[in-house]
Design an enzyme around this catalytic site. Structure first.
Site, PDB file in Angstrom:
ATOM      1  N   ARG A  89      46.632  39.988  35.563  1.00  0.00           N
ATOM      2  CA  ARG A  89      48.038  40.036  35.151  1.00  0.00           C
ATOM      3  C   ARG A  89      48.808  38.847  35.712  1.00  0.00           C
ATOM      4  O   ARG A  89      49.731  38.343  35.081  1.00  0.00           O
ATOM      5  CB  ARG A  89      48.669  41.356  35.613  1.00  0.00           C
ATOM      6  CG  ARG A  89      48.217  42.548  34.784  1.00  0.00           C
ATOM      7  CD  ARG A  89      48.953  43.826  35.191  1.00  0.00           C
ATOM      8  NE  ARG A  89      48.620  44.917  34.290  1.00  0.00           N
ATOM      9  CZ  ARG A  89      47.562  45.692  34.420  1.00  0.00           C
ATOM     10  NH1 ARG A  89      46.730  45.479  35.420  1.00  0.00           N
ATOM     11  NH2 ARG A  89      47.325  46.665  33.563  1.00  0.00           N
TER      12      ARG A  89
ATOM     13  N   GLY B  43      54.609  46.314  20.634  1.00  0.00           N
ATOM     14  CA  GLY B  43      55.957  46.411  20.092  1.00  0.00           C
ATOM     15  C   GLY B  43      56.024  47.185  18.786  1.00  0.00           C
ATOM     16  O   GLY B  43      56.884  48.056  18.612  1.00  0.00           O
TER      17      GLY B  43
ATOM     18  N   HIS C 163      52.103  47.544  39.223  1.00  0.00           N
ATOM     19  CA  HIS C 163      51.245  47.772  38.058  1.00  0.00           C
ATOM     20  C   HIS C 163      50.072  46.810  38.135  1.00  0.00           C
ATOM     21  O   HIS C 163      50.190  45.633  37.863  1.00  0.00           O
ATOM     22  CB  HIS C 163      52.037  47.539  36.778  1.00  0.00           C
ATOM     23  CG  HIS C 163      51.277  47.863  35.529  1.00  0.00           C
ATOM     24  ND1 HIS C 163      50.551  49.027  35.373  1.00  0.00           N
ATOM     25  CD2 HIS C 163      51.136  47.180  34.362  1.00  0.00           C
ATOM     26  CE1 HIS C 163      50.007  49.052  34.173  1.00  0.00           C
ATOM     27  NE2 HIS C 163      50.340  47.933  33.547  1.00  0.00           N
TER      28      HIS C 163
END
Length: 309
Positions: free
Chosen positions: A89, A14, A176
């Site tokens: 993930r 971020g 992804h």
């Protein structure tokens, strides 16, 4: 330049995203939001103090709430826990789904007209969470995955062939993660098919390294995950939208019949402009690529089936 861009999450991804947005002068104001008191404020102030040196006038501010984000044109969601060694993930699913759900509720309330770019993992499922909770049309909820995966793929090819990354045209579709689909049939070096310049065994090894790209970095860092390349991918999408560039980029988009699929986010070729997702391009795939894309879609659907919203 738009009026305001919000980046949710002031961690490595971020903060680097916010800095790059400011340095490219993509918004008059960049707001970084994070739950940790002081962190977004401190990083935002540090970035603003770099403005005289870097030559940008974008005001960077930090906040622990969403009041300052009201009316944002674009919101980039990077919030969530990072991967750790040995963590897939999908291991992130439940924790990050709760985080993204909360963020999406705030975005809906404070910036109902925003275009949302999701970076949080597991990416394809977090896009679904953001779209479901905000209720935004698919044009305004897009995932950053394919841009990053393609960058990794291109960088490894450039390294292997000792050529400029600028001359490599490539695209990675699908989910992804381990089932991403690098399109060998569309991979060229200044228009020259990659298969004329590299043996298939070497190319297959590069494809596998691209699939493992995030895990390889996690293994090195041990206590963190990638952020330079992911932030670059997110900012390329922001740039395409802000400047209405009509870029064709591989992004996670909500499918409504394209490629024979519906009801999921999947990496596909997308045209990005001022309205967000302006078109999904359906391209011809080889039989192997089509099979791989179907397999990738199934891998995305599996965690979606256990998601509680």
């Amino acid at each position: 330049m738009v009026n305001k861009i919000t980046v949710v999450g002031a961690g490595n991804v971020g903060a680097t995203t916010a800095q790059r947005i400011a340095e490219k002068s993509l918004g008059r104001t960049v707001v970084m939001v994070d739950v940790v008191e002081g962190v977004p404020q401190g990083k935002g102030l540090d970035q603003w103090e770099s403005a005289p040196v870097e030559g940008f006038d974008t005001r960077v501010i930090g906040s622990n709430g969403y009041e300052e984000t009201a009316g944002s044109d674009i919101v980039v969601i990077t919030a969530g826990i990072a991967r750790k060694p040995g963590m897939s993930r999908d291991d992130l699913l439940n924790t990050n789904a709760g985080i993204v759900k909360s963020v999406a509720e705030q975005i809906k309330a404070t910036s109902p007209n925003a275009i949302v770019i999701v970076v949080s993992n597991p990416l394809d499922v977090m896009c679904h969470v953001a779209k479901h909770v905000t209720g935004f049309p698919r044009e305004r909820v897009i995932g950053m995955a394919g841009v990053l995966d393609t960058a990794r793929y291109r960088s490894f090819i450039a390294e292997a062939l000792d050529v400029s990354v600028r001359d490599i045209q490539a695209m990675v579709l699908g989910g992804h993660g381990d089932t991403m689909v690098p399109l060998i049939s569309y991979t060229t070096i200044s228009g020259i098919p990659i298969t004329q310049l590299m043996p298939r065994e070497q190319l297959d090894a590069i494809v596998q390294r691209a699939r493992d790209g995030g895990a390889e970095i996690v293994k090195y860092l041990k206590t963190g995950s990638a952020y330079y390349a992911p932030s670059s991918g997110a900012v390329e999408m922001v740039d395409a939208i802000v400047h209405d560039r009509k870029r064709i980029l591989p992004c996670a988009a909500w499918l409504e019949g394209e490629y024979g699929m519906s009801g999921l986010f999947l990496g596909v070729p997308c045209k990005l402009g001022k309205n967000g997702l302006e078109k999904i391009l359906e391209i011809e795939l080889t039989a192997d690529e089509r099979t791989a894309l179907d397999r990738s879609a199934q891998a995305v659907r599996e965690p979606m089936s256990v998601l509680s919203l």
